[in-house]
Scaffold this motif. Structure first.
Motif, PDB file in Angstrom:
ATOM      1  N   GLN A  25      13.238  18.408  33.519  1.00  0.00           N
ATOM      2  CA  GLN A  25      13.696  17.482  32.426  1.00  0.00           C
ATOM      3  C   GLN A  25      13.062  16.221  32.453  1.00  0.00           C
ATOM      4  O   GLN A  25      12.619  15.201  33.119  1.00  0.00           O
ATOM      5  CB  GLN A  25      15.024  17.166  32.703  1.00  0.00           C
ATOM      6  N   THR A  26      12.726  15.831  31.131  1.00  0.00           N
ATOM      7  CA  THR A  26      12.314  14.720  30.541  1.00  0.00           C
ATOM      8  C   THR A  26      12.975  13.942  29.591  1.00  0.00           C
ATOM      9  O   THR A  26      13.873  14.336  28.838  1.00  0.00           O
ATOM     10  CB  THR A  26      10.685  14.911  29.903  1.00  0.00           C
ATOM     11  N   GLN A  27      13.081  12.689  29.521  1.00  0.00           N
ATOM     12  CA  GLN A  27      13.571  11.800  28.510  1.00  0.00           C
ATOM     13  C   GLN A  27      12.722  10.664  28.089  1.00  0.00           C
ATOM     14  O   GLN A  27      12.196   9.850  29.026  1.00  0.00           O
ATOM     15  CB  GLN A  27      14.921  11.301  29.078  1.00  0.00           C
ATOM     16  N   SER A  28      12.775  10.261  26.887  1.00  0.00           N
ATOM     17  CA  SER A  28      11.647   9.067  26.035  1.00  0.00           C
ATOM     18  C   SER A  28      12.546   8.104  25.523  1.00  0.00           C
ATOM     19  O   SER A  28      13.447   8.197  25.093  1.00  0.00           O
ATOM     20  CB  SER A  28      10.601   9.851  25.341  1.00  0.00           C
ATOM     21  N   ILE A  29      11.808   7.080  25.757  1.00  0.00           N
ATOM     22  CA  ILE A  29      12.202   5.899  25.004  1.00  0.00           C
ATOM     23  C   ILE A  29      11.108   5.011  24.475  1.00  0.00           C
ATOM     24  O   ILE A  29      10.180   5.044  25.034  1.00  0.00           O
ATOM     25  CB  ILE A  29      13.123   4.905  26.087  1.00  0.00           C
ATOM     26  N   LYS A  30      11.226   4.402  23.367  1.00  0.00           N
ATOM     27  CA  LYS A  30      10.358   3.480  22.617  1.00  0.00           C
ATOM     28  C   LYS A  30      10.132   2.286  23.097  1.00  0.00           C
ATOM     29  O   LYS A  30      11.085   1.643  23.661  1.00  0.00           O
ATOM     30  CB  LYS A  30      10.458   3.866  20.999  1.00  0.00           C
ATOM     31  N   VAL A  31       8.816   1.801  23.192  1.00  0.00           N
ATOM     32  CA  VAL A  31       8.647   0.463  23.709  1.00  0.00           C
ATOM     33  C   VAL A  31       7.451   0.022  22.893  1.00  0.00           C
ATOM     34  O   VAL A  31       7.639   0.338  21.702  1.00  0.00           O
ATOM     35  CB  VAL A  31       8.073   0.389  25.175  1.00  0.00           C
ATOM     36  N   GLY A  32       6.705  -0.990  23.215  1.00  0.00           N
ATOM     37  CA  GLY A  32       5.749  -1.779  22.263  1.00  0.00           C
ATOM     38  C   GLY A  32       4.517  -0.827  21.759  1.00  0.00           C
ATOM     39  O   GLY A  32       4.628   0.370  22.217  1.00  0.00           O
ATOM     40  N   ILE A  33       3.648  -1.352  21.221  1.00  0.00           N
ATOM     41  CA  ILE A  33       2.342  -0.447  20.686  1.00  0.00           C
ATOM     42  C   ILE A  33       1.409  -0.387  21.441  1.00  0.00           C
ATOM     43  O   ILE A  33       0.735  -1.256  22.093  1.00  0.00           O
ATOM     44  CB  ILE A  33       2.183  -1.392  19.391  1.00  0.00           C
ATOM     45  N   ASN A  34       1.218   0.857  21.933  1.00  0.00           N
ATOM     46  CA  ASN A  34       0.052   1.128  22.659  1.00  0.00           C
ATOM     47  C   ASN A  34       0.197   0.629  24.006  1.00  0.00           C
ATOM     48  O   ASN A  34      -0.550  -0.222  24.662  1.00  0.00           O
ATOM     49  CB  ASN A  34      -1.417   0.740  22.232  1.00  0.00           C
ATOM     50  N   PRO A  35       1.236   1.137  24.948  1.00  0.00           N
ATOM     51  CA  PRO A  35       1.547   0.551  26.298  1.00  0.00           C
ATOM     52  C   PRO A  35       0.258   1.199  27.223  1.00  0.00           C
ATOM     53  O   PRO A  35       0.303   2.551  27.255  1.00  0.00           O
ATOM     54  CB  PRO A  35       2.884   1.176  26.538  1.00  0.00           C
ATOM     55  N   THR A  36      -0.344   0.313  27.817  1.00  0.00           N
ATOM     56  CA  THR A  36      -1.388   0.924  28.600  1.00  0.00           C
ATOM     57  C   THR A  36      -0.974   0.569  30.259  1.00  0.00           C
ATOM     58  O   THR A  36      -1.836   1.327  31.044  1.00  0.00           O
ATOM     59  CB  THR A  36      -2.582   0.053  28.320  1.00  0.00           C
ATOM     60  N   ALA A  37      -0.494  -0.266  30.531  1.00  0.00           N
ATOM     61  CA  ALA A  37      -0.069  -0.536  31.784  1.00  0.00           C
ATOM     62  C   ALA A  37       1.657  -0.502  32.085  1.00  0.00           C
ATOM     63  O   ALA A  37       2.438  -0.482  31.251  1.00  0.00           O
ATOM     64  CB  ALA A  37      -0.205  -1.895  32.460  1.00  0.00           C
TER      65      ALA A  37
END
Length: 694
Positions: A613-625
C-alpha cells in the motif's frame, strides 16, 4: 468564456528580473497570436504559464492585444503564441507605445472554474481563499499551499452553520479577504449587499453582515453603435491590526466598515521583519557564521497592534533591553528592536512575544537563529557540499564535498567546537552520498565518477580501507545498523551493491568486497529496515525508474532482501507505475514504513512493503532531499525549486510548515535524533546550514 480557468503560483523572487521584456511585434492569425520579443523572453517551453501583455498600440484593424493570456507554445527564445478569439490583425511596439510582456515562474498551476474572481491569502496558515460568483455550490475554495489540497464551502441563502438541505443556493460572491489573527475568511456578495464570515476549519459560514449599501454600479456606454451595460462590483478589504472589514459599495459611491469580533487579542504580533539574510529566505531569523554573531542584530521591526511606550519584547520569556539600542516604541503598531549578541550564539528557535504596559501578553511567534558553517574551497575549486549524515554518538555531521573529492567533519558537540569544521578526509572523485554506522565509527561515501565507495574511520579521520569497487555512478547509500551491511545504489549500472563492513572490525582487519543485485533503471536512493528480510537481517527499498518508451518514465520502489548473500530483489513486494518518479527515501521504524520523495510530483509517498500500500502527501516544489527523525516524528524535505524545506508530521502524515531555506543537492539534509537540529548542505553557497526544527 467557456475556457478553463487556472491559478498560477509564481516565484516572486524572479519576477523583477524577468518582467517587462520588450515586444517587437504581435500578429493574430486564425485566433492564434504570435508574439516576437526584442530580447530573449526566457519562458519555460515545458511550463510557460501565463503572460501579461501591456503597452501595445491597437492593431491595424483596431484590435486590442493587451491582456493576460495563457501561453500555448514557445516557438523559440524570442517567439511564443497564445489563443484569442478576434479578427486577424497585427501591431508593433512604438516609441510612444512600448509594448512589454511580464511573467513569473509558474511552478504550480491549479485548475479552476473560469469564473473564479476574488482571491486572498492567510500568511499565517499559508491558505488561499477564492470566490466564484457563478457557482451554485462550492462557491468558496480554500487551497492549502502546504499540501496543495482543496477544500470547499457551499453557501445557501441567508443560512449559517450546518445546512441540512431545503435551502436555495446563494450566488454572486465576488471578493474575499482574510483576518489572519483569527483565521477568519470573509466573502463579499455585491449582488446581495452582504459580507459572510467563514470558518476555514469547520468549513461553515459563521455569520452574515449586511453592508447597507449597493455593491454594484452599472456603467452604460456605446460600442460599435450598440449600447453596452457593464456591471462594476465593489471590493472588500480587512485591516488585521484594527480588526476592521472595509467594503466598497460601488453602486452607492460610499464605504461600509465594521468590527469583526470582540475576541481578538488587544496586543497582537502580525509579523517580525528582520534584516535580509544573504542566501537564505527564512523570515523572522538571524544568521550567524561559525558560531559567532558579528554583533547585536539591529533593524528588527515588530509589526502588530496594541503596543505602547512601556511594552516589553521577550525571547523565551527573557525581556530585551529597552530604550536606545534595545526596544524602541514607534507607534501602537510598531516596535523597533535590537537583539543583543548574547541571544545569537548558537542555533535556537525562540518564542517571541510582547507584553504591553498593562501586562497584556500578545500571541507568540517564532524567532530563529540559524548558523552557517562555511566549507572552504580546495585548490581554487568550490567545495560544493552535497550530502550529509549525522553520527549522534560522536556528535558530528559528515558532509561530502563534491567539488573537492573529500569529506568535511563538522562538530555538533555542545562545547566550544560546535559549528566548526574540524577535519577533512580524502575520498575519491565526486563524493555524492554518505551514510554512517556510529557503533563501528565508520562512514561510507559513494564516489560518483570513480565508481567506488570510500570507507572512512571517524575516530582517526582517515580512510579505514582501500576504496571498494561498486557499480557505475554510485549515488545513494544506507547502512544496516544491526548487521553492518552497506547498500549502494549504482545509478549508471542499474544495480545495488552490498558491502559487509564487519571484517574491518576484526583483529586482524579483513578485506571488504561488494556483491551486487540487478534492480530497475537508474536506482538513486536506498533505505533499510533492519528487522525485515531473511532471518530478520534486513530489507531495503530502492528508488528507481521504469522506462516507458517515448513517454515519461514511471517510478518504482524496488524491495531488496539483504538478509541473503548476495542480496535478492523481491519482485512480488516491489511496486511500479508511480506517476511521480521517487528520488530520496528514508525508513520510519515507528510506523514500519518507508517515505520516498518524488521531485516531479512535489510529493512524499509512504510505502509498506508488507502490504504494497502507498499513500501520498504534497510538499514543496521539486523536493530533492529527504531526512527523518523518528523520535520527533519529523520528516523534512528540501525543495530545490521553491528554495524551501517542508516539515511533515509522520504520525498524521500532514505537512505542518514550510520554511524558506535553500538546498540543492540530492541528499542535502539530515536531522540529529536527540537535538532535532537539521543539517542542510547549501551547495550554491558552499556552506552548511544548522537549523533548529520546531
Amino acid at each position: 468564456p467557456g475556457g478553463a480557468g487556472n491559478l498560477s503560483v509564481v516565484d516572486l523572487q524572479h519576477v523583477a528580473a524577468q518582467a517587462r521584456v520588450p515586444i517587437a511585434t504581435a500578429t493574430r492569425t486564425s485566433n492564434v497570436v504570435t508574439v516576437t520579443t526584442s530580447t530573449a523572453h526566457t519562458l519555460n517551453p515545458g511550463h510557460p504559464g501565463t503572460v501579461l501583455i501591456s503597452g501595445l498600440p491597437p492593431g491595424t484593424g483596431g484590435t486590442i492585444f493587451d491582456g493576460s493570456f495563457s501561453v500555448t507554445s514557445v516557438i523559440d527564445a524570442f517567439t511564443f503564441t497564445y489563443s484569442q478569439t478576434a479578427a486577424d490583425d497585427t501591431t508593433s511596439s512604438t516609441t510612444a507605445s512600448p509594448g512589454t510582456v511580464s511573467f513569473g515562474l509558474a511552478f504550480l498551476t491549479y485548475s479552476l472554474t473560469p469564473t473564479v474572481q476574488g482571491i486572498a491569502i492567510n500568511p499565517i496558515t499559508r491558505t488561499a481563499v477564492l470566490a466564484d460568483p457563478n457557482q451554485s455550490a462550492n462557491q468558496i475554495t480554500f487551497i492549502n499551499s502546504l499540501d496543495q489540497s482543496f477544500r470547499f464551502i457551499s453557501l445557501f441563502s441567508e443560512a449559517t452553520g450546518v445546512v441540512t438541505g431545503g435551502i436555495p443556493p446563494e450566488s454572486g460572491v465576488a471578493d474575499v479577504a482574510f483576518q489572519p489573527f483569527t483565521n477568519t475568511a470573509l466573502a463579499f456578495n455585491p449582488t446581495l449587499n452582504e459580507v459572510s464570515l467563514l470558518d476555514p476549519t469547520l468549513l461553515q459560514r459563521a455569520a452574515i453582515v449586511h453592508t447597507l449599501g449597493n455593491g454594484i454600479k452599472t456603467l452604460t456606454f456605446t460600442s460599435g453603435g450598440a449600447t453596452v451595460n457593464l456591471k462594476l462590483s465593489g471590493a472588500l478589504a480587512v485591516d488585521a491590526t484594527s480588526n476592521l472589514a472595509l467594503v466598497a459599495n460601488s453602486g452607492s459611491d460610499n464605504l461600509s466598515f465594521f468590527h469583526l469580533s470582540q475576541f481578538i487579542k488587544p496586543v497582537h504580533i502580525e509579523q517580525v521583519i528582520t534584516p535580509q539574510v544573504p542566501g537564505a529566505l527564512l523570515p523572522q531569523s538571524a544568521l550567524i557564521t561559525g558560531g559567532t554573531a558579528s554583533g547585536p542584530l539591529s533593524g528588527v521591526r515588530i509589526l502588530g497592534s496594541g503596543f505602547d511606550g512601556a511594552s516589553e519584547v521577550r525571547l523565551d520569556g527573557q525581556a530585551l533591553p529597552s530604550g536606545a539600542g534595545g526596544v524602541q516604541f514607534v507607534s501602537n503598531r510598531e516596535l523597533d528592536v535590537t537583539i543583543p549578541a548574547s541571544f545569537l550564539v548558537a542555533p535556537r528557535r525562540f518564542g517571541l512575544d510582547v507584553v504591553n504596559g498593562s501586562g497584556v501578553v500578545s500571541n507568540v511567534t517564532d524567532f530563529t537563529v540559524l548558523e552557517s558553517v562555511p566549507v572552504p574551497a580546495c585548490s581554487g575549486t568550490a567545495s560544493a557540499p552535497g550530502a550529509v549524515a549525522i553520527d549522534e554518538q560522536r556528535n558530528i555531521a559528515v558532509v561530502t564535498d563534491t567539488g573537492c573529492a573529500d569529506v568535511s567533519i563538522i562538530s555538533l558537540k555542545p562545547d566550544s567546537t560546535f559549528g566548526t569544521l574540524t577535519h577533512r578526509i580524502p575520498a575519491a572523485a565526486v563524493p555524492t552520498g554518505v551514510a554512517v554506522i556510529p557503533r563501528f565509527g565508520f562512514a561510507v561515501v559513494t564516489n560518483n565518477t570513480a565508481g567506488t565507495a570510500s570507507i572512512l574511520n571517524l575516530d582517526t579521520n582517515a580512510q579505514a580501507a582501500t576504496d571498494v569497487n561498486v557499480g557505475t555512478q554510485p549515488s545513494g547509500v544506507a547502512i544496516d545498523q544491526e548487521t553492518g551491511v552497506a547498500l549502494v545504489a549504482n545509478t549508471g549500472s542499474n544495480t545495488v551493491s552490498a558491502i559487509d563492513l564487519t571484517p574491518l572490525t576484526a583483529t586482524p582487519v579483513g578485506a571488504v568486497t561488494a556483491t551486487s543485485v540487478a534492480v530497475n533503471q537508474s536506482p538513486i536512493a536506498v533505505a533499510i529496515d533492519p528487522d525485515r528480510g531473511t532471518n530478520n537481517r534486513g530489507l531495503a527499498v530502492v528508488t528507481s525508474l521504469i522506462l516507458n518508451g517515448a513517454s515519461t518514465p514511471f517510478g518504482a520502489l524496488d524491495v531488496v532482501d539483504i538478509g541473503t548473500t548476495p542480496p535478492v530483489k523481491i519482485s512480488s513486494a516491489s511496486i511500479v507505475g508511480l506517476q511521480a518518479t521517487p528520488t530520496g527515501i528514508v525508513f520510519d521504524p515507528a510506523n514500519t514504513a518507508f517515505y520516498a520523495t518524488s521531485s516531479q510530483g512535489n510529493v512524499i509517498t509512504a510505502f509498506n512493503p508488507d502490504t504494497g500500500q502507498t499513500q501520498s502527501i504534497k510538499v514543496g516544489i521539486n523536493p530533492t532531499a529527504l531526512a527523518y527523525n523518528f523520535r520527533t516524528s519529523t520528516i523534512l524535505t528540501v525543495n530545490a525549486l521553491s528554495n524551501t524545506i517542508s516539515i511533515v508530521d509522520s504520525q498524521t502524515f500532514r505537512t505542518r510548515s514550510t520554511l524558506g531555506i535553500s538546498g540543492s543537492s540530492q541528499f542535502a539534509a539530515a536531522i540529529h535524533p536527540f537535538t532535532n537540529l537539521a543539517v542542510i548542505t547549501d551547495q550554491a553557497n558552499d556552506r552548511v546550514l544548522l537549523l533548529p526544527l520546531p
